[in-house]
Design a protein around this motif. Structure first.
Motif, PDB file in Angstrom:
ATOM      1  N   ASN A  68       6.684  -9.161  -4.167  1.00  0.00           N
ATOM      2  CA  ASN A  68       5.644  -9.570  -3.208  1.00  0.00           C
ATOM      3  C   ASN A  68       5.886 -10.981  -2.714  1.00  0.00           C
ATOM      4  OD1 ASN A  68       4.066  -7.210  -3.681  1.00  0.00           O
ATOM      5  ND2 ASN A  68       3.105  -8.179  -5.453  1.00  0.00           N
ATOM      6  N   GLY A 112       5.262 -11.113  -7.308  1.00  0.00           N
ATOM      7  CA  GLY A 112       5.287  -9.711  -7.698  1.00  0.00           C
ATOM      8  C   GLY A 112       5.771  -9.633  -9.129  1.00  0.00           C
ATOM      9  N   SER A 143       7.844  -4.487  -8.739  1.00  0.00           N
ATOM     10  CA  SER A 143       7.344  -4.941  -7.446  1.00  0.00           C
ATOM     11  C   SER A 143       7.938  -6.271  -7.020  1.00  0.00           C
ATOM     12  CB  SER A 143       5.824  -5.093  -7.517  1.00  0.00           C
ATOM     13  OG  SER A 143       5.474  -6.039  -8.514  1.00  0.00           O
ATOM     14  N   ASN A 166       6.323  -1.854  -1.682  1.00  0.00           N
ATOM     15  CA  ASN A 166       6.396  -1.432  -3.087  1.00  0.00           C
ATOM     16  C   ASN A 166       5.923   0.003  -3.284  1.00  0.00           C
ATOM     17  OD1 ASN A 166       7.218  -4.018  -4.354  1.00  0.00           O
ATOM     18  ND2 ASN A 166       5.279  -4.740  -3.509  1.00  0.00           N
ATOM     19  N   GLY A 184       5.336  -6.318   0.319  1.00  0.00           N
ATOM     20  CA  GLY A 184       4.129  -6.487  -0.479  1.00  0.00           C
ATOM     21  C   GLY A 184       3.645  -7.931  -0.450  1.00  0.00           C
ATOM     22  N   GLU A 208       3.050  -2.102 -10.838  1.00  0.00           N
ATOM     23  CA  GLU A 208       2.719  -2.427  -9.446  1.00  0.00           C
ATOM     24  C   GLU A 208       3.505  -1.581  -8.449  1.00  0.00           C
ATOM     25  OE1 GLU A 208       1.129  -7.038  -9.750  1.00  0.00           O
ATOM     26  OE2 GLU A 208       3.161  -6.685  -9.016  1.00  0.00           O
ATOM     27  N   ILE A 209       4.249  -0.591  -8.936  1.00  0.00           N
ATOM     28  CA  ILE A 209       4.886   0.417  -8.083  1.00  0.00           C
ATOM     29  C   ILE A 209       4.338   1.772  -8.515  1.00  0.00           C
ATOM     30  CG2 ILE A 209       6.967  -0.967  -7.663  1.00  0.00           C
ATOM     31  CD1 ILE A 209       8.383   0.747  -9.796  1.00  0.00           C
ATOM     32  N   PRO A 259       0.318  -3.480  -1.931  1.00  0.00           N
ATOM     33  CA  PRO A 259       1.677  -3.045  -2.287  1.00  0.00           C
ATOM     34  C   PRO A 259       2.650  -2.939  -1.122  1.00  0.00           C
ATOM     35  CG  PRO A 259       0.024  -1.710  -3.398  1.00  0.00           C
ATOM     36  CD  PRO A 259      -0.710  -2.539  -2.393  1.00  0.00           C
TER      37      PRO A 259
END
Length: 297
Positions: free
Chosen positions: A11, A39, A9, A113, A92, A138-139, A110
């Motif tokens: 972010n 992220g 991810s 992501n 994200g 986180e994906i 997300p």
């Protein structure tokens, strides 16, 4: 040069600093607000780059202002973005409250992501050329599994940070070489609050486990070997955001360079100790010379 691939991810962290975090229904006044690239994928990529590796990030950002800022941050940090997709919509974000003790609470949205649910053309070739692949959760899980299985096909070491904690499918665990949960995640995965018991249970599923213990250091366990702990430097924490990712990024570099496990854990702990003394996630991550100095002290 060591090559690390990171699938994960990216972010923009929206960080509020407060004396004491609010309880449910409570409003408090903060003293500062920052926007900081973050992220877990981005964090680990930048940590590994700062620690001295060639790093490529596989992921996605939106076509918004944050996306442009995130891409620029990677480029300035020495992370290759050839496999970072730009998709329509928002990037994200992570909404973070940091208190005066350095603790944090985080809400992740997300956005872009969520589109990383498969490997794009060229991603597997990149993974095949790497010394290690770093993964987090986180994906979408489908992409994490695809990345891990690609690494397994090509004999590339796979390091998974199981965060945010969730049940892990057998096909993912079968393709993971090293699992690096923190204490909370280890308990969530096994039901054991004792890190040694949790690590022992996880060894039924993966060959190596490192449970990070915050200020207490880390616990290493492997099949057929006696587990051991490595202490962390004692420092005053300002902001623990990104400390675990700093640890994993530095650890991946140390292991890929062939350092003995105990030495690699100590070096990674030195990197994490430096990061908690500074605000932010990616903004706090130390460079190799700083890690070497801290580890030697």
């Amino acid at each position: 040069m060591t090559l690390i691939a990171v699938l994960g991810s990216t972010n923009m962290d929206l960080v509020a600093y407060v004396t004491k975090a609010p309880q449910r229904g409570e409003t408090v006044t903060g003293r500062e607000f920052r926007t900081i690239p973050g992220g877990k994928g981005a964090n680990q990529a930048i940590a590994a780059a700062h620690a001295g590796a060639d790093v490529t990030i596989i992921g996605a950002v939106g076509d918004d202002t944050y996306g442009a800022q995130l891409r620029s941050t990677f480029e300035h940090s020495g992370v290759d973005t050839d496999h970072l997709r730009t998709v329509e919509g928002a990037s994200g974000t992570a909404h973070i409250v940091v208190d005066d003790e350095g603790g944090n609470a985080i809400v992740v949205i997300p956005a872009a992501n969520g589109t990383v649910d498969h490997l794009a053309p060229g991603d597997e070739a990149l993974i095949a050329s790497a010394d290690a692949l770093l993964l987090q959760l986180e994906i979408p899980l489908a992409a994490v599994v695809a990345g891990a299985e690609a690494a397994r096909r090509h004999g590339v070491r796979t390091i998974l940070t199981p965060a945010p904690a969730q049940p892990l499918p057998p096909e993912l665990l079968a393709a993971v070489d090293l699992l690096v949960p923190n204490e909370h995640e280890a308990t969530a995965l096994t039901g054991h609050t004792d890190p040694r018991k949790a690590a022992a249970a996880l060894l039924d599923q993966v060959p190596e486990v490192i449970v990070t213990l915050g200020a207490a250091g880390s616990l290493y366990a492997a099949r057929g070997a006696e587990p051991f702990t490595v202490p962390a430097p004692q420092v005053t924490a300002v902001d623990s955001t990104g400390a675990g990712d700093t640890f994993v990024g530095a650890l991946a570099v140390a292991l890929a360079e062939g350092r003995p496990t105990r030495d690699a854990l100590g070096w990674a702990a030195a990197a994490a100790a430096l990061s908690v003394q500074r605000p932010g996630a990616t903004a706090s991550m130390p460079y190799r010379a700083e890690i070497d100095k801290q580890y030697a002290s």
